[in-house]
Design a protein around this motif. Structure first.
Motif, PDB file in Angstrom:
ATOM      1  N   LEU A 144       0.836  -1.205   0.000  1.00  0.00           N
ATOM      2  CA  LEU A 144       0.000   0.000   0.000  1.00  0.00           C
ATOM      3  C   LEU A 144       0.870   1.254   0.000  1.00  0.00           C
ATOM      4  O   LEU A 144       1.740   1.418   0.842  1.00  0.00           O
ATOM      5  CB  LEU A 144      -0.892   0.009   1.261  1.00  0.00           C
ATOM      6  CG  LEU A 144      -1.705   1.286   1.472  1.00  0.00           C
ATOM      7  CD1 LEU A 144      -2.793   1.434   0.412  1.00  0.00           C
ATOM      8  CD2 LEU A 144      -2.316   1.316   2.864  1.00  0.00           C
ATOM      9  N   ASN A 145       0.624   2.134  -0.999  1.00  0.00           N
ATOM     10  CA  ASN A 145       1.349   3.401  -1.036  1.00  0.00           C
ATOM     11  C   ASN A 145       0.357   4.536  -0.828  1.00  0.00           C
ATOM     12  O   ASN A 145      -0.441   4.863  -1.708  1.00  0.00           O
ATOM     13  CB  ASN A 145       2.081   3.555  -2.379  1.00  0.00           C
ATOM     14  CG  ASN A 145       3.010   4.755  -2.380  1.00  0.00           C
ATOM     15  OD1 ASN A 145       2.566   5.898  -2.246  1.00  0.00           O
ATOM     16  ND2 ASN A 145       4.306   4.505  -2.475  1.00  0.00           N
ATOM     17  N   VAL A 146       0.418   5.131   0.368  1.00  0.00           N
ATOM     18  CA  VAL A 146      -0.579   6.152   0.735  1.00  0.00           C
ATOM     19  C   VAL A 146      -0.476   7.374  -0.181  1.00  0.00           C
ATOM     20  O   VAL A 146      -1.491   7.930  -0.614  1.00  0.00           O
ATOM     21  CB  VAL A 146      -0.424   6.554   2.220  1.00  0.00           C
ATOM     22  CG1 VAL A 146      -1.354   7.707   2.573  1.00  0.00           C
ATOM     23  CG2 VAL A 146      -0.719   5.358   3.108  1.00  0.00           C
ATOM     24  N   ALA A 147       0.745   7.777  -0.509  1.00  0.00           N
ATOM     25  CA  ALA A 147       0.916   8.963  -1.361  1.00  0.00           C
ATOM     26  C   ALA A 147       0.276   8.743  -2.732  1.00  0.00           C
ATOM     27  O   ALA A 147      -0.388   9.633  -3.270  1.00  0.00           O
ATOM     28  CB  ALA A 147       2.400   9.287  -1.515  1.00  0.00           C
ATOM     29  N   PHE A 148       0.462   7.548  -3.292  1.00  0.00           N
ATOM     30  CA  PHE A 148      -0.167   7.254  -4.587  1.00  0.00           C
ATOM     31  C   PHE A 148      -1.686   7.223  -4.428  1.00  0.00           C
ATOM     32  O   PHE A 148      -2.423   7.683  -5.317  1.00  0.00           O
ATOM     33  CB  PHE A 148       0.348   5.914  -5.142  1.00  0.00           C
ATOM     34  CG  PHE A 148      -0.244   5.578  -6.491  1.00  0.00           C
ATOM     35  CD1 PHE A 148       0.059   6.345  -7.612  1.00  0.00           C
ATOM     36  CD2 PHE A 148      -1.122   4.508  -6.632  1.00  0.00           C
ATOM     37  CE1 PHE A 148      -0.502   6.050  -8.848  1.00  0.00           C
ATOM     38  CE2 PHE A 148      -1.682   4.203  -7.870  1.00  0.00           C
ATOM     39  CZ  PHE A 148      -1.368   4.979  -8.977  1.00  0.00           C
ATOM     40  N   GLY A 149      -2.161   6.682  -3.300  1.00  0.00           N
ATOM     41  CA  GLY A 149      -3.604   6.683  -3.031  1.00  0.00           C
ATOM     42  C   GLY A 149      -4.174   8.094  -3.037  1.00  0.00           C
ATOM     43  O   GLY A 149      -5.230   8.350  -3.614  1.00  0.00           O
ATOM     44  N   VAL A 150      -3.427   9.033  -2.419  1.00  0.00           N
ATOM     45  CA  VAL A 150      -3.878  10.431  -2.405  1.00  0.00           C
ATOM     46  C   VAL A 150      -3.942  10.973  -3.834  1.00  0.00           C
ATOM     47  O   VAL A 150      -4.896  11.641  -4.226  1.00  0.00           O
ATOM     48  CB  VAL A 150      -2.919  11.293  -1.544  1.00  0.00           C
ATOM     49  CG1 VAL A 150      -3.269  12.771  -1.669  1.00  0.00           C
ATOM     50  CG2 VAL A 150      -2.986  10.859  -0.082  1.00  0.00           C
ATOM     51  N   TYR A 151      -2.903  10.645  -4.620  1.00  0.00           N
ATOM     52  CA  TYR A 151      -2.873  11.100  -6.018  1.00  0.00           C
ATOM     53  C   TYR A 151      -4.093  10.585  -6.783  1.00  0.00           C
ATOM     54  O   TYR A 151      -4.777  11.348  -7.486  1.00  0.00           O
ATOM     55  CB  TYR A 151      -1.571  10.617  -6.685  1.00  0.00           C
ATOM     56  CG  TYR A 151      -1.498  10.940  -8.159  1.00  0.00           C
ATOM     57  CD1 TYR A 151      -1.043  12.190  -8.592  1.00  0.00           C
ATOM     58  CD2 TYR A 151      -1.877  10.000  -9.115  1.00  0.00           C
ATOM     59  CE1 TYR A 151      -0.980  12.487  -9.945  1.00  0.00           C
ATOM     60  CE2 TYR A 151      -1.815  10.289 -10.471  1.00  0.00           C
ATOM     61  CZ  TYR A 151      -1.369  11.539 -10.876  1.00  0.00           C
ATOM     62  OH  TYR A 151      -1.321  11.838 -12.210  1.00  0.00           O
ATOM     63  N   VAL A 152      -4.388   9.295  -6.640  1.00  0.00           N
ATOM     64  CA  VAL A 152      -5.522   8.699  -7.368  1.00  0.00           C
ATOM     65  C   VAL A 152      -6.841   9.315  -6.872  1.00  0.00           C
ATOM     66  O   VAL A 152      -7.740   9.619  -7.661  1.00  0.00           O
ATOM     67  CB  VAL A 152      -5.535   7.164  -7.209  1.00  0.00           C
ATOM     68  CG1 VAL A 152      -6.811   6.561  -7.790  1.00  0.00           C
ATOM     69  CG2 VAL A 152      -4.320   6.569  -7.899  1.00  0.00           C
ATOM     70  N   ALA A 153      -6.943   9.521  -5.546  1.00  0.00           N
ATOM     71  CA  ALA A 153      -8.162  10.141  -5.011  1.00  0.00           C
ATOM     72  C   ALA A 153      -8.370  11.514  -5.636  1.00  0.00           C
ATOM     73  O   ALA A 153      -9.473  11.860  -6.056  1.00  0.00           O
ATOM     74  CB  ALA A 153      -8.069  10.250  -3.488  1.00  0.00           C
ATOM     75  N   LEU A 154      -7.280  12.308  -5.740  1.00  0.00           N
ATOM     76  CA  LEU A 154      -7.394  13.667  -6.263  1.00  0.00           C
ATOM     77  C   LEU A 154      -7.600  13.703  -7.769  1.00  0.00           C
ATOM     78  O   LEU A 154      -8.429  14.447  -8.281  1.00  0.00           O
ATOM     79  CB  LEU A 154      -6.131  14.476  -5.917  1.00  0.00           C
ATOM     80  CG  LEU A 154      -5.951  14.864  -4.454  1.00  0.00           C
ATOM     81  CD1 LEU A 154      -4.589  15.510  -4.248  1.00  0.00           C
ATOM     82  CD2 LEU A 154      -7.065  15.822  -4.038  1.00  0.00           C
ATOM     83  N   MET A 155      -6.822  12.883  -8.495  1.00  0.00           N
ATOM     84  CA  MET A 155      -6.816  12.988  -9.958  1.00  0.00           C
ATOM     85  C   MET A 155      -7.912  12.169 -10.631  1.00  0.00           C
ATOM     86  O   MET A 155      -8.307  12.469 -11.758  1.00  0.00           O
ATOM     87  CB  MET A 155      -5.450  12.555 -10.518  1.00  0.00           C
ATOM     88  CG  MET A 155      -4.288  13.409 -10.075  1.00  0.00           C
ATOM     89  SD  MET A 155      -4.479  15.131 -10.574  1.00  0.00           S
ATOM     90  CE  MET A 155      -4.305  14.981 -12.351  1.00  0.00           C
TER      91      MET A 155
END
Ligand SMILES: [Zn+2]
Length: 407
Positions: free
Chosen positions: A316-327
């Motif tokens: 799990l990569n939280v930073a990538f999760g944030v990116y996907v949530a935003l983009m």
């Protein structure tokens, strides 16, 4: 999960392009019958041509941005970057900063290229461009550092830090932040009152406004004028606050002689209805539901190991999760949840227009609205789907018809 992310991204991008295309198609249609006298035909043709050219550029720019983001997702670019920097530093914040920073630079480079075309080709052609190449570059660099690196990356880093510290309790904290935001902005309206203001001078207009306030049964003795004209030529007015802090603020553009006293009174009465009927208050639960939906979406996406795994991460990569949530997921969730919010805004506007016309007279209400539409360069022929998706005010033709028929 891979399919869901890609499909949602594609569907949203295509829908947004359709919205742009519909706006393009409707730009410059003949003005509705009750608005023919707002612009002279030459001004209308020039503005329409400018609007169409802008929208054409936006369609190409949006399509390019979407293609770039899609290419980054399809090539597992984020995880490649992440594991590349991982070989050089074990610090998870630096890793996230590098991964998101590189992606941000790429997407901003695309946007800047189109902004340059907009400023120096399209706006220059119609005589709207006031910035030199030097100002453009320095504005863009300042924007990039303050807004994108400082605020955007800074906020994500803060989130990662809090997420590491509090775990998923951070999402509950978000709900409180949004609640606070609603209270400060909707109830108190403090921040919308920026700019320098001074009390409205004694005189005929002030007496008329006081008479109107008495007639409406709404005692307010704080009436201010704000120096809008230093920043723009648009007209504005607002009424906010609770109890003794209740304040009316009029932009000085409204008082520069273009508008008759009755037209100013109509604007004041319009704003009064917004405040008096607690229209904004009724919006709070809807807006809050929209924020909650966003927080829920973020909770699931940020914690989804399946999303990280689908794009090349081994855990799990939280930073990538944030990116996907935003983009990927932010825009469709906002599209859906803001449809009812915007619909309520629009019905509130119609009610406020009716009240304004009753208090200040039908003629002043209609002539004031028309002058406002002209001075604020309003689009007279928006497409209904664009109105439904994003407009907080009904189309001008409908506002005039609402007064003509109902007052
Ligand atoms: Zn309004």
């Amino acid at each position: 999960m891979w399919t869901v992310v890609i499909l949602v991204f594609l569907a949203t991008a295509i829908f947004d392009l359709v919205l742009r295309f519909l706006a393009y198609k409707n730009q410059g249609l003949p003005a509705p019958a009750n608005l023919r006298d707002i612009y002279d035909s030459e001004t209308y043709a020039k503005r329409s041509a400018y609007g169409k050219e802008r929208l054409r550029l936006f369609i190409v720019a949006d399509a390019c941005s979407a293609l770039v983001t899609l290419a980054l997702l399809l090539s597992n670019f984020h995880s490649v970057l992440f594991y590349f920097i991982g070989r050089h530093t074990p610090n998870m914040y630096l890793q996230a900063l590098f991964m998101l920073g590189v992606v941000l630079v790429i997407s901003q480079a695309v946007k800047t290229a189109f902004a340059a075309v907009l400023t120096f080709k399209v706006e220059a052609k119609y005589g709207f461009n006031k910035s030199s190449a030097r100002t453009f570059v320095s504005d863009r660099i300042r924007d990039f550092l303050i807004v994108h690196v400082g605020l955007f990356l800074g906020a994500i880093m803060l989130f990662l830090f809090l997420h590491g510290l509090l775990g998923n309790a951070v999402f509950v904290a978000f709900v409180f932040v949004f609640a606070l935001y609603e209270i400060v902005f909707m109830f108190l309206g403090i921040f919308m009152m920026g700019g320098k203001r001074k009390p409205l001078e004694d005189g005929a207009l002030k007496e008329k406004i006081e008479a109107l306030l008495a007639k409406a049964g709404f005692p307010i003795d704080r009436i201010f004028v704000r120096d809008d004209s230093k920043r723009h030529s648009k007209i504005s007015a607002s009424c906010a606050g609770l109890g003794k802090t209740r304040t009316i603020v009029l932009g000085d553009n409204l008082l520069d002689g273009r508008y008759s006293d009755d037209e100013v009174l109509n604007v004041v009465a319009h704003e009064l209805e917004h405040a008096k009927a607690y229209q904004d208050l009724r919006l709070v639960p809807l807006r809050f539901a929209a924020w909650i939906a966003l927080v829920f979406m973020a909770y699931f996406v940020v914690n989804s190991g399946a999303i990280s795994a689908a794009f090349g991460f081994t855990e799990l990569n939280v930073a990538f999760g944030v990116y996907v949530a935003l983009m990927v997921f932010c825009v469709p969730v906002m599209h859906l949840t803001w449809i009812p919010v915007n619909a309520m805004y629009r019905s509130n506007e119609l009610a406020a227009d009716r009240f304004g016309a009753r208090m200040a007279g039908k003629e002043a209400a209609i002539s004031g609205l028309k002058k406002g539409a002209r001075d604020n360069f309003e689009n007279l022929t928006p497409h209904w789907l664009n109105v439904m998706m994003s407009a907080t005010h009904p189309p001008m033709a409908k506002r005039i018809e609402n007064i003509e028929k109902n007052v």
